[in-house]
Design a protein around this motif. Structure first.
Motif, PDB file in Angstrom:
ATOM      1  N   PRO A   1      70.107  43.080  23.352  1.00  0.00           N
ATOM      2  CA  PRO A   1      70.983  44.194  22.482  1.00  0.00           C
ATOM      3  C   PRO A   1      70.127  44.950  21.574  1.00  0.00           C
ATOM      4  O   PRO A   1      70.394  46.010  21.235  1.00  0.00           O
ATOM      5  CB  PRO A   1      72.049  43.301  22.227  1.00  0.00           C
ATOM      6  CG  PRO A   1      72.340  42.421  23.285  1.00  0.00           C
ATOM      7  CD  PRO A   1      70.767  41.958  23.293  1.00  0.00           C
ATOM      8  N   ASP A   2      69.123  44.325  20.999  1.00  0.00           N
ATOM      9  CA  ASP A   2      68.535  45.052  19.714  1.00  0.00           C
ATOM     10  C   ASP A   2      67.313  45.770  20.135  1.00  0.00           C
ATOM     11  O   ASP A   2      66.559  46.203  19.386  1.00  0.00           O
ATOM     12  CB  ASP A   2      67.818  43.870  18.693  1.00  0.00           C
ATOM     13  CG  ASP A   2      66.898  43.059  19.175  1.00  0.00           C
ATOM     14  OD1 ASP A   2      66.925  43.044  20.302  1.00  0.00           O
ATOM     15  OD2 ASP A   2      66.621  41.973  18.478  1.00  0.00           O
ATOM     16  N   HIS A   3      67.285  45.842  21.424  1.00  0.00           N
ATOM     17  CA  HIS A   3      66.360  46.686  22.468  1.00  0.00           C
ATOM     18  C   HIS A   3      64.936  46.097  22.377  1.00  0.00           C
ATOM     19  O   HIS A   3      63.917  46.648  22.802  1.00  0.00           O
ATOM     20  CB  HIS A   3      66.115  48.040  21.731  1.00  0.00           C
ATOM     21  CG  HIS A   3      67.412  48.806  21.363  1.00  0.00           C
ATOM     22  ND1 HIS A   3      68.165  49.160  22.529  1.00  0.00           N
ATOM     23  CD2 HIS A   3      68.154  49.104  20.556  1.00  0.00           C
ATOM     24  CE1 HIS A   3      69.280  49.798  22.363  1.00  0.00           C
ATOM     25  NE2 HIS A   3      69.429  49.781  20.905  1.00  0.00           N
ATOM     26  N   THR A   4      64.765  44.863  21.954  1.00  0.00           N
ATOM     27  CA  THR A   4      63.484  44.164  22.092  1.00  0.00           C
ATOM     28  C   THR A   4      63.293  43.673  23.557  1.00  0.00           C
ATOM     29  O   THR A   4      64.391  43.455  24.180  1.00  0.00           O
ATOM     30  CB  THR A   4      63.178  43.081  21.277  1.00  0.00           C
ATOM     31  OG1 THR A   4      64.405  42.156  21.264  1.00  0.00           O
ATOM     32  CG2 THR A   4      63.357  43.299  19.614  1.00  0.00           C
ATOM     33  N   ALA A   5      62.219  43.384  24.114  1.00  0.00           N
ATOM     34  CA  ALA A   5      61.923  42.887  25.428  1.00  0.00           C
ATOM     35  C   ALA A   5      62.299  41.542  25.635  1.00  0.00           C
ATOM     36  O   ALA A   5      62.254  40.816  24.703  1.00  0.00           O
ATOM     37  CB  ALA A   5      60.556  43.161  25.799  1.00  0.00           C
ATOM     38  N   ARG A   6      63.288  41.352  26.809  1.00  0.00           N
ATOM     39  CA  ARG A   6      63.741  40.196  27.039  1.00  0.00           C
ATOM     40  C   ARG A   6      63.053  39.175  28.132  1.00  0.00           C
ATOM     41  O   ARG A   6      62.393  38.396  27.673  1.00  0.00           O
ATOM     42  CB  ARG A   6      65.332  40.289  27.209  1.00  0.00           C
ATOM     43  CG  ARG A   6      65.750  38.956  27.449  1.00  0.00           C
ATOM     44  CD  ARG A   6      67.420  39.147  27.666  1.00  0.00           C
ATOM     45  NE  ARG A   6      68.098  38.347  28.811  1.00  0.00           N
ATOM     46  CZ  ARG A   6      69.079  38.817  29.230  1.00  0.00           C
ATOM     47  NH1 ARG A   6      69.946  39.639  28.588  1.00  0.00           N
ATOM     48  NH2 ARG A   6      69.841  37.938  30.211  1.00  0.00           N
TER      49      ARG A   6
END
Length: 205
Positions: free
Chosen positions: A94-99
């Motif tokens: 949700p914080d736009h970092t790669a998962r």
């Protein structure tokens, strides 16, 4: 990283322009002296970008461009068709970092055949990002094709991935789409090097 930096123009012709900049160690939070050279050239209906980076010490280098496209001139790109030669993609937190990297089979990220951007932009699964802002792992031809009824744009590069950003935070929302060729945005995949080069091209038909 270069929000306020001024590049020096080192070459110019009717079809090409080249820029250069030097950065000191720890400038831009990178602990090495570096030189960057970027050129833009136009050859008929093909636009080409070439990046080069030379560093005194090994650093992470992932040079890209953030070109935005709207081939129809309409207020939204939701009716643009997008195809990507990619069998997997990176989903985000949700914080736009790669998962993590997932297969695109049976997901909204499957653009192996042309699909309207709106199908992904309007998906509830991407409500937190207001549409696409995902990296796709390139395979095969490595082509990215954006098209309308009377225009087609083909992007290619010597990278392993491309980020598609469907303009969810633009105004108006989704009025442009960005095609950003880069490396896979997972830390374990990052390359550390003293010299890096990148070639990106877009052909309009």
């Amino acid at each position: 990283m270069f929000y306020t930096a001024i590049f020096e123009k080192t070459k110019q012709s009717e079809t090409e322009v080249e820029y250069r900049i030097e950065r000191k160690a720890r400038e831009d939070r990178i602990p090495s002296e570096r030189e960057y050279i970027t050129s833009f050239s136009l050859n008929g209906n093909k636009f080409e970008i070439d990046f080069s980076m030379f560093s005194a010490h090994p650093v992470i280098a992932d040079m890209t461009s953030h070109l935005y496209f709207n081939l129809s001139g309409e207020e939204t790109v939701k009716n643009h068709l997008l195809s990507i030669d990619a069998e997997s993609c990176v989903i985000n937190n949700p914080d736009h970092t790669a998962r993590e990297i997932i297969p695109v089979d049976d997901t909204i990220f499957d653009f192996r055949t042309p699909k309207k951007l709106g199908k992904a932009i309007d998906s509830p699964l991407l409500s937190f990002s207001h549409g696409l802002n995902n990296a796709f792992i390139l395979t095969g031809s490595r082509n990215v094709v954006l098209s309308t009824s009377d225009m087609k744009l083909t992007g290619q590069a010597d990278t392993d991935a491309v980020v598609i950003y469907s303009g969810g935070y633009l105004f108006p929302e989704s009025s442009f789409v960005a095609i950003e060729f880069q490396e896979i945005p997972i830390n374990s995949r990052r390359t550390v090097t003293e010299e890096a080069h990148r070639h990106i091209e877009f052909t309009l038909e």
